[in-house]
Motif scaffolding. Structure first.
Motif, PDB file in Angstrom:
ATOM      1  N   ASN A   1      -2.246   2.936   3.164  1.00  0.00           N
ATOM      2  CA  ASN A   1      -3.395   2.699   4.033  1.00  0.00           C
ATOM      3  C   ASN A   1      -3.497   1.228   4.419  1.00  0.00           C
ATOM      4  N   VAL A   2      -3.182   0.345   3.486  1.00  0.00           N
ATOM      5  CA  VAL A   2      -3.321  -1.087   3.739  1.00  0.00           C
ATOM      6  C   VAL A   2      -2.125  -1.651   4.503  1.00  0.00           C
ATOM      7  N   THR A   3      -0.953  -1.040   4.356  1.00  0.00           N
ATOM      8  CA  THR A   3       0.257  -1.589   4.982  1.00  0.00           C
ATOM      9  C   THR A   3       0.563  -1.015   6.355  1.00  0.00           C
ATOM     10  N   GLU A   4      -0.008   0.119   6.702  1.00  0.00           N
ATOM     11  CA  GLU A   4       0.417   0.819   7.913  1.00  0.00           C
ATOM     12  C   GLU A   4       0.222  -0.024   9.176  1.00  0.00           C
ATOM     13  N   ALA A   5      -0.967  -0.589   9.365  1.00  0.00           N
ATOM     14  CA  ALA A   5      -1.228  -1.363  10.584  1.00  0.00           C
ATOM     15  C   ALA A   5      -0.423  -2.662  10.639  1.00  0.00           C
ATOM     16  N   PRO A   6      -0.318  -3.435   9.555  1.00  0.00           N
ATOM     17  CA  PRO A   6       0.517  -4.642   9.634  1.00  0.00           C
ATOM     18  C   PRO A   6       1.962  -4.352  10.030  1.00  0.00           C
ATOM     19  N   VAL A   7       2.498  -3.211   9.597  1.00  0.00           N
ATOM     20  CA  VAL A   7       3.869  -2.856   9.962  1.00  0.00           C
ATOM     21  C   VAL A   7       3.940  -2.399  11.413  1.00  0.00           C
ATOM     22  N   SER A   8       3.042  -1.487  11.804  1.00  0.00           N
ATOM     23  CA  SER A   8       3.143  -0.874  13.132  1.00  0.00           C
ATOM     24  C   SER A   8       2.579  -1.747  14.242  1.00  0.00           C
ATOM     25  N   VAL A   9       1.583  -2.574  13.934  1.00  0.00           N
ATOM     26  CA  VAL A   9       0.938  -3.391  14.968  1.00  0.00           C
ATOM     27  C   VAL A   9       1.443  -4.833  14.949  1.00  0.00           C
ATOM     28  N   LEU A  10       1.505  -5.439  13.761  1.00  0.00           N
ATOM     29  CA  LEU A  10       1.929  -6.834  13.671  1.00  0.00           C
ATOM     30  C   LEU A  10       3.441  -6.993  13.581  1.00  0.00           C
ATOM     31  N   GLY A  11       4.135  -5.902  13.263  1.00  0.00           N
ATOM     32  CA  GLY A  11       5.587  -5.971  13.181  1.00  0.00           C
ATOM     33  C   GLY A  11       6.116  -6.558  11.889  1.00  0.00           C
ATOM     34  N   LEU A  12       5.292  -6.578  10.833  1.00  0.00           N
ATOM     35  CA  LEU A  12       5.763  -7.076   9.547  1.00  0.00           C
ATOM     36  C   LEU A  12       6.776  -6.102   8.949  1.00  0.00           C
ATOM     37  N   SER A  13       7.675  -6.639   8.139  1.00  0.00           N
ATOM     38  CA  SER A  13       8.575  -5.763   7.401  1.00  0.00           C
ATOM     39  C   SER A  13       7.773  -5.012   6.347  1.00  0.00           C
ATOM     40  N   ARG A  14       8.300  -3.871   5.915  1.00  0.00           N
ATOM     41  CA  ARG A  14       7.598  -3.090   4.897  1.00  0.00           C
ATOM     42  C   ARG A  14       7.423  -3.906   3.618  1.00  0.00           C
ATOM     43  N   ASP A  15       8.443  -4.665   3.229  1.00  0.00           N
ATOM     44  CA  ASP A  15       8.348  -5.461   1.999  1.00  0.00           C
ATOM     45  C   ASP A  15       7.268  -6.533   2.119  1.00  0.00           C
ATOM     46  N   GLU A  16       7.230  -7.212   3.267  1.00  0.00           N
ATOM     47  CA  GLU A  16       6.231  -8.262   3.465  1.00  0.00           C
ATOM     48  C   GLU A  16       4.823  -7.677   3.480  1.00  0.00           C
ATOM     49  N   ALA A  17       4.668  -6.548   4.158  1.00  0.00           N
ATOM     50  CA  ALA A  17       3.356  -5.910   4.234  1.00  0.00           C
ATOM     51  C   ALA A  17       2.895  -5.439   2.856  1.00  0.00           C
ATOM     52  N   GLU A  18       3.818  -4.902   2.069  1.00  0.00           N
ATOM     53  CA  GLU A  18       3.438  -4.416   0.743  1.00  0.00           C
ATOM     54  C   GLU A  18       3.075  -5.571  -0.187  1.00  0.00           C
ATOM     55  N   ALA A  19       3.785  -6.681  -0.087  1.00  0.00           N
ATOM     56  CA  ALA A  19       3.453  -7.832  -0.926  1.00  0.00           C
ATOM     57  C   ALA A  19       2.049  -8.337  -0.602  1.00  0.00           C
TER      58      ALA A  19
ATOM     59  N   LEU B   1      -8.469  -7.069   6.045  1.00  0.00           N
ATOM     60  CA  LEU B   1      -7.936  -8.406   5.783  1.00  0.00           C
ATOM     61  C   LEU B   1      -6.421  -8.453   5.925  1.00  0.00           C
ATOM     62  N   ALA B   2      -5.757  -7.320   5.733  1.00  0.00           N
ATOM     63  CA  ALA B   2      -4.295  -7.281   5.849  1.00  0.00           C
ATOM     64  C   ALA B   2      -3.825  -7.620   7.253  1.00  0.00           C
ATOM     65  N   MET B   3      -4.695  -7.449   8.235  1.00  0.00           N
ATOM     66  CA  MET B   3      -4.348  -7.775   9.621  1.00  0.00           C
ATOM     67  C   MET B   3      -4.552  -9.256   9.936  1.00  0.00           C
ATOM     68  N   ARG B   4      -4.922 -10.024   8.928  1.00  0.00           N
ATOM     69  CA  ARG B   4      -5.143 -11.472   9.062  1.00  0.00           C
ATOM     70  C   ARG B   4      -6.076 -11.812  10.225  1.00  0.00           C
ATOM     71  N   PRO B   5      -7.258 -11.204  10.250  1.00  0.00           N
ATOM     72  CA  PRO B   5      -8.182 -11.469  11.360  1.00  0.00           C
ATOM     73  C   PRO B   5      -8.754 -12.874  11.282  1.00  0.00           C
ATOM     74  N   LYS B   6      -9.080 -13.416  12.436  1.00  0.00           N
ATOM     75  CA  LYS B   6      -9.786 -14.691  12.495  1.00  0.00           C
ATOM     76  C   LYS B   6     -11.298 -14.471  12.501  1.00  0.00           C
ATOM     77  N   VAL B   7     -11.704 -13.266  12.936  1.00  0.00           N
ATOM     78  CA  VAL B   7     -13.112 -12.868  12.935  1.00  0.00           C
ATOM     79  C   VAL B   7     -13.199 -11.523  12.222  1.00  0.00           C
ATOM     80  N   LEU B   8     -14.143 -11.394  11.282  1.00  0.00           N
ATOM     81  CA  LEU B   8     -14.329 -10.133  10.564  1.00  0.00           C
ATOM     82  C   LEU B   8     -15.752  -9.643  10.797  1.00  0.00           C
ATOM     83  N   LEU B   9     -15.857  -8.405  11.280  1.00  0.00           N
ATOM     84  CA  LEU B   9     -17.141  -7.779  11.561  1.00  0.00           C
ATOM     85  C   LEU B   9     -17.469  -6.793  10.447  1.00  0.00           C
ATOM     86  N   LEU B  10     -18.689  -6.853   9.952  1.00  0.00           N
ATOM     87  CA  LEU B  10     -19.131  -5.988   8.853  1.00  0.00           C
ATOM     88  C   LEU B  10     -20.338  -5.201   9.322  1.00  0.00           C
ATOM     89  N   ASP B  11     -20.182  -3.882   9.422  1.00  0.00           N
ATOM     90  CA  ASP B  11     -21.251  -3.045   9.967  1.00  0.00           C
ATOM     91  C   ASP B  11     -21.849  -2.164   8.878  1.00  0.00           C
TER      92      ASP B  11
END
Length: 243
Positions: A99-117, A153-163
């Motif tokens: 759940n935490v790694t899926e978007a960094p890999v598919s959207v940011l293009g991180l490697s699976r190893d980097e995203a998992e770390a 936070l895994a997407m390294r946002p510059k702005v975080l919205l909390l609803d």
């Protein structure tokens, strides 16, 4: 990243949700929106996530236009913004780690190893290092919301919205989630824009508190002013009802 909202109006049918709103959020600051339900607070967050559009006015993020703007420009700005919703919205068929790694890999293009770390670091930060292989259904509501925070936070946002991130939780689970968010506020330089009815939390983390009513900012100031010596009668009425 800074956020500038200028003369924004939003209507749903005959109901004006935001009425010529002006709002400025400095980069790295922590701003909390309080006020009665239906006063337009969540609509602001949804606009920043490009889930709804203003009828008029402008929104910029770090000087870059979000509205009005072409779709490509909106996507580029939107990628810098993360959000934690009232509902956890985790993928039930995926492990916590996935759940935490899926978007960094598919959207940011991180490697699976980097995203998992990165994901393991974040899950450790939110106190769930031992839940990487668990499915969301095996977690409490508070644990699921902490996974949702790690995912944002895994997407390294510059702005975080909390609803209203604790509104769906049992009371005994609220403290753990708020403790995680306090850590985020004190250990990162992320700009936070928060909608909450947890007034003590708002007092603790905020640089500025904005009191909303009927689509407008009724009063704005540091938390010690808003909670200790509010100037507007509407603010005093609201706080007397919720404190």
């Amino acid at each position: 990243m800074s956020v500038e909202i200028s003369n924004v109006t939003k209507r749903f049918g005959d109901h004006t949700v935001l009425d010529r709103l002006d709002l400025s959020v400095k980069a790295g600051s922590h701003v909390t929106l309080i006020g009665p339900s239906g006063s337009g607070k969540t609509t602001i967050l949804r606009m920043l996530m490009t889930l709804t559009e203003p009828d008029s006015g402008t929104i910029t993020v770090d000087g870059q236009p979000l509205f009005p703007a072409a779709q490509k420009q909106r996507r580029a700005v939107r990628r810098q913004i993360g959000m934690v919703f009232q509902q956890f919205n985790l993928f039930p068929n995926m492990s916590v780690l996935r759940n935490v790694t899926e978007a960094p890999v598919s959207v940011l293009g991180l490697s699976r190893d980097e995203a998992e770390a990165r994901a393991r670091e974040l899950l450790d930060m939110v106190g769930l290092a031992d839940k990487c292989d668990a499915r969301p259904s095996r977690l409490s509501g508070g644990q699921q919301q902490r996974v949702a925070i790690a995912r944002a936070l895994a997407m390294r946002p510059k702005v975080l919205l909390l609803d209203e991130v604790t509104s769906a939780l049992d009371p005994e689970l609220v403290a753990g989630v708020l403790d995680v968010l306090r850590d985020v506020a004190t250990t990162t330089d992320i700009t936070l824009l928060c909608v909450t009815h947890e007034m003590n939390f708002a007092r603790d983390i905020s640089d500025q508190v904005l009191m909303f009513d009927a689509g407008r900012v009724v009063e704005a100031g540091p938390p010690e002013q808003i909670f200790g010596a509010p100037e507007e009668e509407r603010t005093r009425e609201f706080l007397s009802a919720v404190l």
